[in-house]
Design a protein around this motif. Structure first.
Motif, mmCIF file in Angstrom:
data_model
loop_
_atom_site.group_PDB
_atom_site.id
_atom_site.type_symbol
_atom_site.label_atom_id
_atom_site.label_comp_id
_atom_site.label_asym_id
_atom_site.label_seq_id
_atom_site.Cartn_x
_atom_site.Cartn_y
_atom_site.Cartn_z
ATOM 1 N N GLY A 158 19.458 -16.530 -23.916
ATOM 2 C CA GLY A 158 18.354 -17.477 -23.801
ATOM 3 C C GLY A 158 17.492 -17.551 -25.042
ATOM 4 N N LEU A 159 17.397 -16.437 -25.774
ATOM 5 C CA LEU A 159 16.502 -16.376 -26.928
ATOM 6 C C LEU A 159 17.094 -17.038 -28.168
ATOM 7 N N VAL A 160 18.345 -16.722 -28.489
ATOM 8 C CA VAL A 160 18.933 -17.220 -29.739
ATOM 9 C C VAL A 160 20.017 -18.259 -29.522
ATOM 10 N N GLY A 161 20.232 -18.685 -28.256
ATOM 11 C CA GLY A 161 21.144 -19.789 -28.003
ATOM 12 C C GLY A 161 22.604 -19.437 -27.953
ATOM 13 N N GLY A 162 22.969 -18.188 -27.988
ATOM 14 C CA GLY A 162 24.375 -17.804 -27.899
ATOM 15 C C GLY A 162 24.624 -16.461 -28.539
ATOM 16 N N GLY A 163 25.814 -15.921 -28.283
ATOM 17 C CA GLY A 163 26.201 -14.673 -28.921
ATOM 18 C C GLY A 163 25.928 -13.428 -28.108
ATOM 19 N N GLY A 164 25.091 -13.519 -27.061
ATOM 20 C CA GLY A 164 24.770 -12.331 -26.287
ATOM 21 C C GLY A 164 25.962 -11.731 -25.580
ATOM 22 N N SER A 165 26.970 -12.564 -25.302
ATOM 23 C CA SER A 165 28.137 -12.080 -24.571
ATOM 24 C C SER A 165 28.934 -11.042 -25.341
ATOM 25 N N ILE A 166 28.785 -11.002 -26.668
ATOM 26 C CA ILE A 166 29.532 -10.020 -27.446
ATOM 27 C C ILE A 166 29.048 -8.598 -27.137
ATOM 28 N N LEU A 167 27.848 -8.485 -26.555
ATOM 29 C CA LEU A 167 27.312 -7.172 -26.196
ATOM 30 C C LEU A 167 27.792 -6.710 -24.822
ATOM 31 N N ALA A 168 28.371 -7.608 -24.028
ATOM 32 C CA ALA A 168 28.707 -7.279 -22.639
ATOM 33 C C ALA A 168 29.724 -6.149 -22.540
ATOM 34 N N VAL A 169 30.795 -6.204 -23.323
ATOM 35 C CA VAL A 169 31.852 -5.198 -23.212
ATOM 36 C C VAL A 169 31.361 -3.801 -23.587
ATOM 37 N N PRO A 170 30.736 -3.605 -24.766
ATOM 38 C CA PRO A 170 30.237 -2.253 -25.062
ATOM 39 C C PRO A 170 29.168 -1.783 -24.082
#
Length: 262
Positions: A22-34
């Motif tokens: 929500g904050l930067v518009g994308g990319g947060g999903s890369i943190l899901a696996v670790p």
């Protein structure tokens, strides 16, 4: 680790992922696996990837709506990119399931570091806001969209990520659209990639549905908070992007170190 504590961790880490989206518009999903592997304690990297992709798809759909209402989604470009990417995502997911789990995590760590460095170097948001896919532009845009979509989709499926951080520059390179439109349009492809990869892992029994639901609920709550803060800090998107890139590099380095020490 008790089930209640594990659920609280899953909800908390899901909130962090949603907040970043929500904050930067994308990319947060890369943190899901670790987060799922090292934070929640999911033993199998493949189950973590399968479970994470469910959260990725739902979060992307939730974030797509406000961009659509604001007129920042190029639907035809997004559809071609997404369809090409789904083919790549399915191929990447099948290949990933044949790779050793620890080796897959180390490759994931390498990708995170590389992506973080690329994000730090990325400059500018200029482009043509009127670009669109039509009969007149198809000869130029269609091959670029298909090639970029398949390549990004393959990486998305292989690593079990939404790929928003790859789709955005891919769309900008293929079409020349501005950053704001690329972010909105990318969510069409992120939703499709996430759904395709999750389906592949689900058919192999590699999705923890209960954990996925908890992670998604946390992500939806975090997404609201991130979007609200993002509106207040809209004039400092570049700084926010750099901070997030630093987080990605840090987590990627941690994943690599854990892999080397395992």
């Amino acid at each position: 680790m008790t089930i209640v504590f594990s659920d609280l961790l899953a909800s908390g880490f899901g909130s962090v992922v949603g907040f970043v989206l929500g904050l930067v518009g994308g990319g947060g999903s890369i943190l899901a696996v670790p987060f799922l592997v090292y934070g929640v304690g999911v033993a199998s990297p493949h189950v973590a990837i399968g479970t994470g992709t469910v959260a990725v798809a739902v979060s992307a759909l939730a974030n797509l709506v406000p961009h659509w209402r604001s007129g920042r989604v190029k639907w035809r470009c997004g559809a071609v990119f997404a369809l090409s990417g789904v083919v790549g995502a399915l191929a990447g997911a099948e290949l990933a399931k044949a790779v050793d789990g620890q080796r897959l995590l180390m490759l994931f760590g390498v990708l995170m570091v590389v992506v973080g460095l690329v994000m730090l170097r990325r400059r500018g948001a200029a482009g043509d806001p009127d670009v669109h896919l039509s009969r007149a532009t198809a000869r130029q845009l269609l091959p670029r969209l298909v090639a970029a979509g398949f390549s990004v989709g393959a990486l998305s499926g292989f690593f079990g990520i939404g790929g928003g951080f790859l789709i955005v520059p891919g769309l900008m390179l293929a079409t020349g659209m501005p950053l704001a439109f690329a972010i909105g349009t990318s969510l069409v492809a992120v939703s499709a990639f996430g759904a395709a990869t999750a389906s592949s892992y689900a058919m192999s029994g590699l999705v923890d549905w209960r954990l996925a639901a908890i992670f998604v609920l946390g992500g939806l709550v975090g997404g609201l908070g991130g979007a609200a803060l993002g509106r207040k800090l809209s004039g400092r998107k570049a700084l926010l992007g750099q901070i997030f890139a630093g987080v990605v590099i840090t987590v990627g380095t941690y994943v690599l170190l854990r892999g080397f020490l395992a």
